[in-house]
Design an enzyme around this catalytic site. Structure first.
Site, PDB file in Angstrom:
ATOM      1  N   GLU A 116       0.874  -1.156   0.000  1.00 30.30           N
ATOM      2  CA  GLU A 116       0.000   0.000   0.000  1.00 30.30           C
ATOM      3  C   GLU A 116       0.924   1.223   0.000  1.00 30.30           C
ATOM      4  O   GLU A 116       1.791   1.322   0.863  1.00 30.30           O
ATOM      5  CB  GLU A 116      -0.847  -0.043   1.276  1.00 30.30           C
ATOM      6  CG  GLU A 116      -2.015   0.889   1.258  1.00 30.30           C
ATOM      7  CD  GLU A 116      -2.789   0.870   2.579  1.00 30.30           C
ATOM      8  OE1 GLU A 116      -3.439   1.873   2.861  1.00 30.30           O
ATOM      9  OE2 GLU A 116      -2.716  -0.148   3.297  1.00 30.30           O
ATOM     10  N   ARG A 139       5.417 -13.163   9.392  1.00 30.92           N
ATOM     11  CA  ARG A 139       6.048 -11.882   9.119  1.00 30.92           C
ATOM     12  C   ARG A 139       7.384 -11.800   9.840  1.00 30.92           C
ATOM     13  O   ARG A 139       7.634 -12.537  10.794  1.00 30.92           O
ATOM     14  CB  ARG A 139       5.149 -10.722   9.555  1.00 30.92           C
ATOM     15  CG  ARG A 139       4.804 -10.733  11.036  1.00 30.92           C
ATOM     16  CD  ARG A 139       3.868  -9.595  11.414  1.00 30.92           C
ATOM     17  NE  ARG A 139       4.563  -8.322  11.465  1.00 30.92           N
ATOM     18  CZ  ARG A 139       4.230  -7.258  10.725  1.00 30.92           C
ATOM     19  NH1 ARG A 139       3.215  -7.311   9.907  1.00 30.92           N
ATOM     20  NH2 ARG A 139       4.899  -6.144  10.828  1.00 30.92           N
ATOM     21  N   LYS A 167       4.505   0.693   9.536  1.00 27.45           N
ATOM     22  CA  LYS A 167       4.631   1.948   8.792  1.00 27.45           C
ATOM     23  C   LYS A 167       4.059   3.112   9.591  1.00 27.45           C
ATOM     24  O   LYS A 167       4.595   4.209   9.562  1.00 27.45           O
ATOM     25  CB  LYS A 167       3.899   1.826   7.457  1.00 27.45           C
ATOM     26  CG  LYS A 167       4.779   1.256   6.357  1.00 27.45           C
ATOM     27  CD  LYS A 167       4.079   1.306   5.021  1.00 27.45           C
ATOM     28  CE  LYS A 167       3.316   0.045   4.762  1.00 27.45           C
ATOM     29  NZ  LYS A 167       2.608   0.006   3.500  1.00 27.45           N
TER      30      LYS A 167
HETATM   31  P1  ATP Z   1       2.648  -2.094   8.024  1.00 26.75           P
HETATM   32  O1  ATP Z   1       1.933  -2.958   9.016  1.00 26.75           O
HETATM   33  O2  ATP Z   1       4.060  -1.776   8.367  1.00 26.75           O
HETATM   34  O3  ATP Z   1       1.873  -0.881   7.617  1.00 26.75           O
HETATM   35  P2  ATP Z   1       1.587  -3.469   5.851  1.00 26.75           P
HETATM   36  O4  ATP Z   1       1.407  -4.916   5.961  1.00 26.75           O
HETATM   37  O5  ATP Z   1       0.364  -2.625   6.045  1.00 26.75           O
HETATM   38  O6  ATP Z   1       2.776  -2.995   6.763  1.00 26.75           O
HETATM   39  P3  ATP Z   1       1.703  -3.393   3.037  1.00 26.75           P
HETATM   40  O7  ATP Z   1       2.140  -2.262   2.203  1.00 26.75           O
HETATM   41  O8  ATP Z   1       0.281  -3.767   3.037  1.00 26.75           O
HETATM   42  O9  ATP Z   1       2.203  -3.040   4.495  1.00 26.75           O
HETATM   43  O10 ATP Z   1       2.619  -4.667   2.798  1.00 26.75           O
HETATM   44  C1  ATP Z   1       2.971  -5.171   1.555  1.00 26.75           C
HETATM   45  C2  ATP Z   1       3.382  -6.595   1.727  1.00 26.75           C
HETATM   46  O11 ATP Z   1       4.460  -6.698   2.633  1.00 26.75           O
HETATM   47  C3  ATP Z   1       2.238  -7.436   2.277  1.00 26.75           C
HETATM   48  O12 ATP Z   1       2.145  -8.618   1.517  1.00 26.75           O
HETATM   49  C4  ATP Z   1       2.651  -7.713   3.684  1.00 26.75           C
HETATM   50  O13 ATP Z   1       2.180  -8.959   4.110  1.00 26.75           O
HETATM   51  C5  ATP Z   1       4.189  -7.689   3.598  1.00 26.75           C
HETATM   52  N1  ATP Z   1       4.767  -7.328   4.879  1.00 26.75           N
HETATM   53  C6  ATP Z   1       4.505  -6.239   5.624  1.00 26.75           C
HETATM   54  N2  ATP Z   1       5.195  -6.270   6.785  1.00 26.75           N
HETATM   55  C7  ATP Z   1       5.917  -7.413   6.766  1.00 26.75           C
HETATM   56  C8  ATP Z   1       6.840  -8.040   7.688  1.00 26.75           C
HETATM   57  N3  ATP Z   1       7.150  -7.491   8.856  1.00 26.75           N
HETATM   58  N4  ATP Z   1       7.386  -9.213   7.321  1.00 26.75           N
HETATM   59  C9  ATP Z   1       7.107  -9.767   6.132  1.00 26.75           C
HETATM   60  N5  ATP Z   1       6.256  -9.252   5.237  1.00 26.75           N
HETATM   61  C10 ATP Z   1       5.659  -8.088   5.546  1.00 26.75           C
HETATM   62 MG    MG Z   2      -1.279  -3.710   4.866  1.00 25.36          MG
END
Ligand code: ATP
Ligand code: MG
Length: 611
Positions: free
Chosen positions: A67, A306, A316
């Protein structure tokens, strides 16, 4: 431990990788030809890139769907390495796709930073993910028309309804783990009524929040995600891509499976928190296949754990908070776990790929020790980073008999040392040119390398002791000068002529230790930023505590150092091993920007996280 390997080397191919549950699933699907019948059908996702009706030449399709609401962090690096890495290994492709279904929080600054991060990590999305000549990554907002059509189809088939309960009623009627949900009074609306109302939502006749479109599944399901989840909401907001075209936006859980299906994704790999969403993912695929909007075989979702890294925050939202509150200098502060921060700190793409490989892919959540990440960096830099000497806490050493020994106080002599140790040069490779630096009457040494009264076991400079200036002469310490406050202002010693490193007399006198130094004649003053962990606690945001309370007040110390000429001539982003201190990088932004060279400490030579 194996040594790091460059991209596209044999270690990047499937044969050399440790198997894991994702590889097993993919290998089975390839063997059984699960996705062989896929045809590019000219759906919104592929129309621009693929001929209609052609079989898909890619064996698998994965995607990385961030995102664009912030900069990517080390957890995303894991996900990028998994998704692009698997595609690369198995002759597939990986789509970089922006999940831009949330109009308020998204920004082109983030879009560009994500594109850069993926490329920098070594994955050319334009080659691995797109048809040749296509200019942009995929984006969810390209499919808004299709998603709207899909929603109407669900309504027409009796699988969705417009709910106008208040937000509170909707929450209360959803029930909880112990209590089944209660049907909404709007659940039994007719198809015609739902269709008309949904069109009014789209047409802007209803206020934000006045209604939502919900899938009609089962309000008593033990999985709360199946209790008629919302799939469309009203939100009057300007979208960074579609502008004001829409006042209704699809929910992520509805949009994501459709994006996957339209792009003919085979393996939709996500983190464990989406496990409970999988039944809805499958439900939606089945319904849209029944309506004839999508064709089987549908993509399948697989979840992995994760990345949780000690001393690091990977959210984020929280990272944005640190940036906005000025706790760090920006998203690319070298203490940040963002990809731009790690890069500025001196991490290499090779070290992050090695890290992703080493931690592997599992199904259960766990914490990875920060030292694992640093270990991967040391391993990568060990044979690459040129050596150099720097004095971080300088005091002047005066060789009082210099003129007597060499004819004049101004006399200097070149010293040479290898840029890389012999052990770092691969067989058949030419070693890099030697470093050359000058020794003269005065040199800079570390303040801690002199003690007038040596503690027990101290082997460096104290009156009467004999040590070598590394790569130069052996010297005998004679004493020091102090200022009124008693602080040492100069250390004094005598040079022993005929003992220079690399000459026949080098071993004629036995030195107790070799100390690092930089010549006053050719040493260059530099700013060195000594970074330490950003948080003082291993789990800064565990148990709902305020993570800002755990910030390490000593995470940055700036010193004025002296560095040898080979270091002063560094290019921005060039990494070095400062002998005895660890790995340093010439700052990408500031190194050539001011009067002095600027170096960041990447990491020490040994693990300091266990302490
Ligand atoms: P955040 O919680 O930091 O905002 P998010 O999951 O909302 O992260 P996205 O932009 O939706 O961020 O993530 C893109 C991809 O990265 C998704 O497939 C998510 O599962 C993966 N991802 C995010 N954080 C991690 C992590 N700590 N370890 C592995 N993969 C991750
Ligand atoms: Mg997300």
């Amino acid at each position: 431990m194996t040594s790091p390997t460059p991209p596209n080397s044999p270690a990047d191919s499937a044969d050399h990788k440790v198997s894991n549950f994702l590889r097993q699933i993919i290998e089975k699907d390839i063997e059984q030809g699960t996705y062989d019948s896929r045809r590019w059908a000219g759906s919104p996702g592929d129309a621009a890139h693929h001929a209609k009706g052609e079989p898909d030449p890619a064996k698998i399709r994965t995607r990385f769907p961030p995102e664009p609401n912030g900069y990517l962090h080390v957890g995303h690096a894991k996900s990028i390495c998994i998704n692009f890495g698997l595609a690369k290994e198995y002759g597939g492709v990986c789509h970089l796709r922006f999940d831009d279904t949330n109009p308020e929080k998204e920004d082109t600054e983030y879009v560009n930073s994500i594109i850069d991060a993926v490329k920098w990590l070594g994955f050319d999305w334009a080659q691995l993910g797109q048809a040749a000549g296509s200019a942009a990554p995929y984006q969810a907002s390209d499919y808004f028309d299709f998603m709207y059509r899909a929603a109407e189809s669900l309504i027409e088939a009796g699988h969705a309804y417009v709910d106008e309960q208040s937000a509170e009623d909707m929450r209360a009627n959803r029930g909880d783990f112990g209590k089944p949900g209660v049907d909404s009074p709007f659940r039994s609306r007719t198809v015609a009524e739902n269709l008309a109302r949904f069109r009014e939502m789209k047409g802007g006749q209803l206020a934000d929040g006045a209604a939502v479109l919900r899938a009609k599944i089962d309000m008593a399901s033990p999985n709360i995600n199946m209790r008629d989840p919302a799939i469309y909401r009203i939100r009057r907001a300007t979208h960074h891509h579609t502008g004001d075209t829409w006042c209704i936006y699809p929910m992520y859980t509805f949009a994501h499976p459709i994006e996957d299906a339209l792009e003919q994704i085979t393996h939709s790999i996500c983190t464990l928190e989406f496990e409970d969403q999988r039944p809805f993912y499958d439900w939606l695929m089945e319904r849209l296949c029944e309506c004839g909007l999508l064709a089987a075989p549908s993509p399948k979702q697989y979840e992995f754990a994760r990345l949780n890294l000690t001393y690091v925050i990977t959210s984020k939202r929280k990272l944005a908070q640190m940036v906005n509150e000025g706790k760090v200098s920006g998203w690319d502060d070298p203490r940040m776990p963002t990809i731009v921060g790690l890069r500025r700190r001196g991490y290499t793409p090779e070290s992050l790929r090695l890290f992703a490989d080493r931690i592997g892919v599992t199904k259960s959540d766990s914490w990875i020790d920060y030292s694992t990440l640093e270990g991967c960096l040391r391993e990568d830099l060990e044979n690459k980073a040129h050596r150099g000497m720097a004095v971080l806490d300088p005091v002047k050493l005066v060789l009082t008999n210099w003129a007597e020994a060499f004819g004049s106080d101004g006399y200097t002599e070149d010293c040479t040392q290898p840029a890389l140790p012999h052990s770092a040069i691969a067989e058949g490779h030419t070693p890099p040119a030697d470093r050359v630096f000058k020794i003269g009457k005065e040199v800079w040494i570390e303040r801690e390398d002199f003690e007038e009264v040596p503690p027990k076991g101290y082997k460096r400079l104290f009156p009467g002791n004999v040590v070598r200036l590394k790569g130069g002469y052996v010297i005998e310490c004679t004493g020091c000068a102090r200022d009124a406050a008693g602080r040492v202002t100069e250390v004094h010693a005598k040079v022993l002529p005929g003992t220079k490193s690399g000459t026949p007399g080098a071993d004629s006198v036995k030195a107790k230790a070799a100390i690092t130094w930089v010549g006053v004649a050719d040493g260059v003053q530099a700013e060195v930023r000594l970074y330490d962990r950003l948080f003082a606690e291993a789990h800064p945001d565990a148990g709902g505590k305020d993570f800002l309370q755990s910030l390490n007040p000593d995470s940055l110390k700036v010193v004025t150092a002296y560095v040898e000429p080979s270091l002063a001539g560094a290019q921005p982003d060039q990494k070095f091993q400062f002998e005895r201190f660890g790995y340093f990088v010439a700052d990408r932004l500031d190194h050539l920007a001011g009067a002095k060279p600027v170096f960041n400490r990447v990491t020490g030579l040994k693990d300091s996280w266990g302490k």
